[in-house]
Design an enzyme around this catalytic site. Structure first.
Site, mmCIF file in Angstrom:
data_model
loop_
_atom_site.group_PDB
_atom_site.id
_atom_site.type_symbol
_atom_site.label_atom_id
_atom_site.label_comp_id
_atom_site.label_asym_id
_atom_site.label_seq_id
_atom_site.Cartn_x
_atom_site.Cartn_y
_atom_site.Cartn_z
ATOM 1 N N GLY A 1 0.962 -1.275 -0.043
ATOM 2 C CA GLY A 1 -0.083 -0.126 0.133
ATOM 3 C C GLY A 1 0.866 1.199 0.146
ATOM 4 O O GLY A 1 1.956 1.057 -0.007
ATOM 5 N N SER B 1 2.910 -0.869 8.348
ATOM 6 C CA SER B 1 3.611 -1.201 9.450
ATOM 7 C C SER B 1 2.806 -1.377 10.656
ATOM 8 O O SER B 1 3.213 -2.236 11.613
ATOM 9 C CB SER B 1 4.928 -0.268 9.691
ATOM 10 N N ASN C 1 15.570 -4.428 -3.920
ATOM 11 C CA ASN C 1 14.994 -4.456 -2.592
ATOM 12 C C ASN C 1 13.909 -5.309 -2.380
ATOM 13 O O ASN C 1 13.743 -5.947 -1.414
ATOM 14 C CB ASN C 1 14.609 -2.794 -2.137
ATOM 15 N N GLY D 1 -0.502 2.562 6.631
ATOM 16 C CA GLY D 1 -0.747 1.841 7.984
ATOM 17 C C GLY D 1 -0.018 0.399 7.920
ATOM 18 O O GLY D 1 -0.588 -0.623 8.827
ATOM 19 N N ILE E 1 5.953 -0.895 0.407
ATOM 20 C CA ILE E 1 4.996 -0.093 -0.748
ATOM 21 C C ILE E 1 5.145 -1.120 -1.683
ATOM 22 O O ILE E 1 3.855 -1.338 -2.352
ATOM 23 C CB ILE E 1 5.516 1.076 -0.861
ATOM 24 N N SER E 2 6.228 -1.660 -2.123
ATOM 25 C CA SER E 2 6.171 -2.582 -3.454
ATOM 26 C C SER E 2 5.119 -1.955 -4.383
ATOM 27 O O SER E 2 4.239 -2.842 -4.638
ATOM 28 C CB SER E 2 5.808 -3.908 -2.827
#
Length: 290
Positions: free
Chosen positions: A114, A121, A164, A119, A187-188
């Protein structure tokens, strides 16, 4: 084989299976009661002290230990990816099933994706706590945290961001293989990279959780001040501002939050979100021995 032979071998040799047959060659740490400084303590071969080999070059494989093909445990040749050759997968007798039986759960990867500020983490931590309370072992791979160590050599350029995610995907796969519920929160932003991570695991073991929070809500929260800096031009290629986010098209779980009341690490709404994921894991058999 004697000590002299071992010394000649160091620097360019390979370890043969026959090496283990020499029971007379014993290797042990020197006595902790030695008066030598810690850095000068040696190793004992047949009871004789020898200086610690502190600058030995890595053991190299000689031509005779290199094969141009790879074989699995059954002796069948299998294809290695184009960049790696002369490597063979070594199977061990303790399997994933054995490890899962030991800790009474099924290993998997929960991939939380996301926008920044959605939110991810917070959910990861709440989920880990909920699983811990159930006696289930989990581990979080947080997008920021991994850049403090494993990925501290990577920038935020497109190629490094892809690397990453690839590295986190590979590490997450190892955790899942160990029988651990791995929670990856990144985030990807691109579907292609998330799909590549999914492909690393057996079908069903990659559980994609989409934090479906509108950009304006994430930007209003801006817990790290990153949106403000991106809008000011101080951060380039920031997802949601001048770089796109591709939402999942067919993920396992979608968690929506319009942010009207927000949430914190202790709010009931966050606990409810974690419970959604826990329920999915329970219903699909991840919280018990497969």
């Amino acid at each position: 084989m004697n000590v002299a032979a071992v010394a000649r071998c160091v620097g360019r040799c390979y370890v043969s299976a026959a090496f283990g047959e020499f029971e007379s060659l014993r290797l042990s740490l020197s006595s902790s009661t030695s008066s030598d400084p810690v850095g000068s303590r040696g190793l004992k071969f047949r009871g004789k002290n020898h200086r610690r080999l502190s600058s030995v070059r890595p053991i190299m494989a000689t031509d005779e230990s290199i094969s141009s093909r790879s074989f699995d445990c059954a002796g069948e040749t299998h294809q290695i990816n184009g960049k790696q050759k002369n490597i063979v997968w070594h199977n061990c007798p303790v399997t994933k099933s054995d490890r899962q039986e030991l800790i009474k759960q099924k290993g998997c990867v929960i991939w939380i994706t996301g926008l920044s500020g959605s939110g991810k983490s917070s959910l990861a931590c709440a989920l880990s706590r909920a699983l811990h309370n159930l006696g289930k072992l989990s581990y979080i791979l947080d997008g920021d945290n991994v850049r403090h160590g494993l990925n501290n050599d990577l920038s935020f350029k497109a190629v490094d961001r892809a690397e990453n995610i690839r590295r986190v995907g590979e590490v997450a796969k190892l955790f899942a293989d160990a029988g651990i519920i791995c929670i990856a929160s990144l985030i990807s932003p691109y579907r292609k990279e998330r799909a590549a991570c999914r492909a690393l695991l057996p079908e069903g073991d990659f559980i994609e959780v989409f934090m479906d929070v509108p950009l304006h809500v994430c930007e209003a929260r801006d817990p790290k001040g990153l949106y403000k800096r991106a809008r000011a031009g101080k951060i380039k290629g920031f997802t949601g501002v001048d770089d796109p986010y591709e939402p999942p098209l067919d993920c396992e779980i979608v968690i929506q939050n319009n942010g009207d009341d927000g949430f914190s690490s202790s709010s009931s709404s966050l606990s409810q979100m974690a419970e959604i994921v826990v329920s999915y894991l329970d219903q699909n058999g991840y919280l018990k021995t497969p």
